[in-house]
Design an enzyme around this catalytic site. Sequence first.
Site, short mmCIF file in Angstrom:
data_model
loop_
_atom_site.label_atom_id
_atom_site.label_comp_id
_atom_site.label_asym_id
_atom_site.label_seq_id
_atom_site.Cartn_x
_atom_site.Cartn_y
_atom_site.Cartn_z
CG ASP A 100 46.78 46.42 19.53
OD1 ASP A 100 47.48 45.76 19.16
OD2 ASP A 100 45.50 46.09 20.17
CG ASP A 101 43.92 50.82 17.66
OD1 ASP A 101 43.99 49.37 17.02
OD2 ASP A 101 43.17 51.10 18.77
CG HIS A 151 43.46 45.03 15.23
ND1 HIS A 151 42.83 44.54 16.06
CD2 HIS A 151 43.21 46.32 16.28
CE1 HIS A 151 42.42 45.37 17.78
NE2 HIS A 151 42.54 46.81 17.13
CG HIS A 155 39.19 49.10 14.79
ND1 HIS A 155 38.72 49.63 16.44
CD2 HIS A 155 40.21 48.45 15.47
CE1 HIS A 155 39.57 49.48 17.71
NE2 HIS A 155 40.53 48.88 17.04
CG HIS A 245 46.17 51.48 20.89
ND1 HIS A 245 45.81 51.12 22.35
CD2 HIS A 245 44.84 50.77 20.31
CE1 HIS A 245 44.86 50.41 22.89
NE2 HIS A 245 44.24 50.50 21.59
ZN ZN Z 1 42.13 48.72 18.61
#
Ligand code: ZN
Length: 287
Positions: A100-101, A151, A155, A245
Site C-alpha cells: 500500500d501507499d 487506495h 489517504h 507497504h
Molecule cells: Zn494506506
Amino acid sequence: MRIRHAREWGWIFLFLLVLMGCSREELGDKVAQPEASPLVKAPGDLVEKRVLLQFQAIPMIKKENPLIKKYELADLTKKKGKITFFRGSRYSRKVALTFDDGPDRQYTLQILEILKREKVPATFFVVGTMAKKNPDVLKMIDQSGDVIGNHTYSHPELTRIDVKAVNQQVDETNTIIKQIIGKEPLLFRPPYGAINKQEEQMIGQKGFKIILWSVDTRDWAHRTPQQIFDEVKKDTKPGAIILQHCAGNSGLRATVEALPHIIEYLRNEGYQFVTVDQLLMIPAYKR
Ligand code: ZN
C-alpha cells in the site's frame, strides 16, 4: 433381576473409573513430559504441530488438482455477491502479497526488483497523489505484470469525511491511474481499513470490490525484518491476503529486507503467489 442389573452397572462403573484413571495418566504424561523432554518443548508446540498437520492435509498445488479447484470455485462462487473481502478461498494454497501507499521512488522500486527476481506477482494499492508524482513507477508496476488497485487520492480516513468526498477520493484516483496505465481499477482498499456501511455500499455500487487483509505485518510501525517475517509465519493460511507497504517511512527498509525471506518461506510451505483478482477470481480492471 434387579440385583443382576445393579451388579452389571457396578462393573460398568468400575470399568469407567479405570478408564478415566488411564486417560488422566496419559494426559498427565503428555503435558508434564514436555519440560523434561527436549523434543517437545511446550504444549504450544503440540498446537503448532496440529496446525501444520491441517496444512499438510491440503494437497500442495504443484499440478492442477481438479478436486481442489472445484472446492475453491464453489467457495468463491458462494461469495460472489459480497463487496468486502478479507481473504480468498481456504481450499487452495494460494496467497496474495499486497503493498500500500505507493508508488514512491525508493521502496517501491526495491520491492519491484525483488518481485521480478523471484518471479512473484503482487498487488499494489496506490494513492492518487503518489501516482501523479511517480507515473513512471506506476507504469513499471503495471508492466511487471503486477496489479494496481485504488487506495484513495490523499489517504484520508473515510469514516471521517462525507460520502461526497469519499466519492471524489475514489473517482479522482481511478482517473489518474487510467491516464497513466490506460486501465481503470476495480479493486479498492480504504486507508486504515476504515469504512462504514454507507460508504461500502456506495463503493460497491460503482463496481468495486473492497479488499482488506487477513495478515497484517504492521510494517509501518518501524518493526524489524524478523518481526515482519514472524507475523507472516504466524498468521498465513491458505487464501491469505498479506498487508505490507511500499511507501511511507524509513521503517519500510525492514519490509524490503524481510521480503525475500517471506517469499522463500511461503514457497517452501507450498504456497502459490497470485494477485488479489486471481485469488478471488474477479476482474482487476474495468473492461
Ligand atoms: Zn494506506
